[in-house]
Design a protein around this motif. Sequence first.
Motif, short mmCIF file in Angstrom:
data_model
loop_
_atom_site.label_atom_id
_atom_site.label_comp_id
_atom_site.label_asym_id
_atom_site.label_seq_id
_atom_site.Cartn_x
_atom_site.Cartn_y
_atom_site.Cartn_z
N ASN A 92 0.83 -1.19 0.00
CA ASN A 92 0.00 0.00 0.00
C ASN A 92 0.87 1.25 0.00
O ASN A 92 1.76 1.41 0.84
CB ASN A 92 -0.90 -0.02 1.24
CG ASN A 92 -1.87 1.15 1.29
OD1 ASN A 92 -1.58 2.24 0.83
ND2 ASN A 92 -3.03 0.90 1.87
N ILE A 93 0.60 2.15 -0.92
CA ILE A 93 1.43 3.35 -1.08
C ILE A 93 1.48 4.20 0.18
O ILE A 93 2.49 4.83 0.49
CB ILE A 93 0.97 4.18 -2.30
CG1 ILE A 93 2.05 5.15 -2.72
CG2 ILE A 93 -0.33 4.88 -2.04
CD1 ILE A 93 1.90 5.70 -4.10
N LEU A 99 12.17 5.47 1.04
CA LEU A 99 12.98 4.84 -0.01
C LEU A 99 12.11 4.11 -1.03
O LEU A 99 12.30 4.28 -2.24
CB LEU A 99 13.99 3.87 0.60
CG LEU A 99 14.84 3.09 -0.41
CD1 LEU A 99 15.72 4.04 -1.22
CD2 LEU A 99 15.67 2.04 0.29
N ALA A 100 11.15 3.32 -0.57
CA ALA A 100 10.26 2.61 -1.49
C ALA A 100 9.45 3.60 -2.33
O ALA A 100 9.22 3.38 -3.53
CB ALA A 100 9.34 1.66 -0.72
N LEU A 101 9.04 4.69 -1.70
CA LEU A 101 8.30 5.72 -2.43
C LEU A 101 9.19 6.37 -3.49
O LEU A 101 8.75 6.64 -4.61
CB LEU A 101 7.79 6.77 -1.44
CG LEU A 101 6.69 7.68 -1.93
CD1 LEU A 101 5.42 6.90 -2.25
CD2 LEU A 101 6.39 8.76 -0.89
N ASP A 145 4.66 13.76 -0.10
CA ASP A 145 3.58 13.60 0.88
C ASP A 145 2.20 13.52 0.25
O ASP A 145 1.21 13.33 0.96
CB ASP A 145 3.64 14.75 1.89
CG ASP A 145 4.91 14.69 2.72
OD1 ASP A 145 5.40 13.58 3.00
OD2 ASP A 145 5.42 15.76 3.08
N TYR A 146 2.10 13.66 -1.05
CA TYR A 146 0.81 13.57 -1.74
C TYR A 146 0.53 12.11 -2.12
O TYR A 146 0.48 11.76 -3.29
CB TYR A 146 0.79 14.46 -2.99
CG TYR A 146 0.91 15.93 -2.67
CD1 TYR A 146 -0.13 16.62 -2.07
CD2 TYR A 146 2.08 16.62 -2.97
CE1 TYR A 146 -0.02 17.97 -1.78
CE2 TYR A 146 2.20 17.97 -2.68
CZ TYR A 146 1.15 18.64 -2.09
OH TYR A 146 1.27 19.97 -1.80
N ARG A 147 0.36 11.28 -1.14
CA ARG A 147 0.23 9.84 -1.40
C ARG A 147 -1.13 9.44 -1.93
O ARG A 147 -1.26 8.40 -2.56
CB ARG A 147 0.58 9.05 -0.14
CG ARG A 147 2.06 9.22 0.22
CD ARG A 147 2.47 8.36 1.37
NE ARG A 147 3.85 8.64 1.76
CZ ARG A 147 4.71 7.72 2.12
NH1 ARG A 147 4.36 6.46 2.15
NH2 ARG A 147 5.93 8.06 2.46
N GLU A 148 -2.15 10.24 -1.70
CA GLU A 148 -3.49 9.91 -2.21
C GLU A 148 -3.47 9.78 -3.74
O GLU A 148 -4.07 8.88 -4.29
CB GLU A 148 -4.51 10.98 -1.81
CG GLU A 148 -4.88 10.96 -0.35
CD GLU A 148 -5.72 9.74 0.03
OE1 GLU A 148 -6.55 9.30 -0.80
OE2 GLU A 148 -5.53 9.24 1.15
N ASP A 149 -2.81 10.71 -4.39
CA ASP A 149 -2.74 10.73 -5.86
C ASP A 149 -1.29 10.73 -6.31
O ASP A 149 -0.90 11.47 -7.21
CB ASP A 149 -3.44 11.98 -6.40
CG ASP A 149 -4.91 12.02 -6.03
OD1 ASP A 149 -5.59 11.01 -6.24
OD2 ASP A 149 -5.37 13.06 -5.51
N PHE A 150 -0.49 9.88 -5.67
CA PHE A 150 0.96 9.93 -5.88
C PHE A 150 1.35 9.78 -7.34
O PHE A 150 2.17 10.55 -7.85
CB PHE A 150 1.65 8.84 -5.04
CG PHE A 150 3.14 8.92 -5.11
CD1 PHE A 150 3.83 9.81 -4.31
CD2 PHE A 150 3.86 8.13 -5.99
CE1 PHE A 150 5.21 9.91 -4.37
CE2 PHE A 150 5.24 8.22 -6.06
CZ PHE A 150 5.91 9.11 -5.25
N ASP A 151 0.80 8.79 -8.03
CA ASP A 151 1.21 8.54 -9.42
C ASP A 151 0.89 9.75 -10.31
O ASP A 151 1.69 10.11 -11.18
CB ASP A 151 0.53 7.29 -9.97
CG ASP A 151 1.07 6.02 -9.32
OD1 ASP A 151 1.98 6.11 -8.47
OD2 ASP A 151 0.57 4.93 -9.65
#
Length: 195
Positions: A92-93, A99-101, A145-151
């Motif tokens: 889960n993002i 590092l993974a991000l 920090d914008y993980r909701e819409d990271f991609d």
Amino acid sequence: ERVLNLRSLSADPDNIPVGDESMDAFYNSSILPDIAGPNARSGKERIKDFLRKQVQQTKKDGYIIIRDTISPSHTDVVEVEIRNNDGACDGNIKELSTLALFHRFLSLKTSDESSTVTETPSSREGFSRFRGPLEIFTHFALMKDYREDFDEEAKRNYCSSTQEELEKMIRDLGLRIAISMPEHNQWIYDNRLKD
């Protein structure tokens, strides 16, 4: 004394529904990454076209104000340490380590961009060290920090132009620059750049 009538428009930036020479001012805040799109080279042309339309729609004695993220030098190479023990390695993002991000961020960049980043040994426990262009690390720090819409956020070009490039675009449009200066945000430094 001149009185300005203020109104806020929510519109497609390529088709702002106002007539030529009808606006006293445009205030552009945090919109250049959306205008530029994911490709830095064609993004500069899109930004110039966007500003050209605003020039056409601004009264002769009007203003165009730009407050936005600016790329650091396109040539600066830096070494950065990224925390590797603050979350999961995959899954889960929202649970990923920094590092993974960062690896996910690099996977969303073009091969030309991602190939400029190399991993080097780190002497610090809990960190991985990377060497590469400052603008890639800056882009990651601004949007991590914008993980909701990271991609989707990763595709935005937060670092489309340097201050010098943007000033040149403005001059090429025949405009006078009243003031141009960097704004340093201490909160971003404290919360996004420091470990």
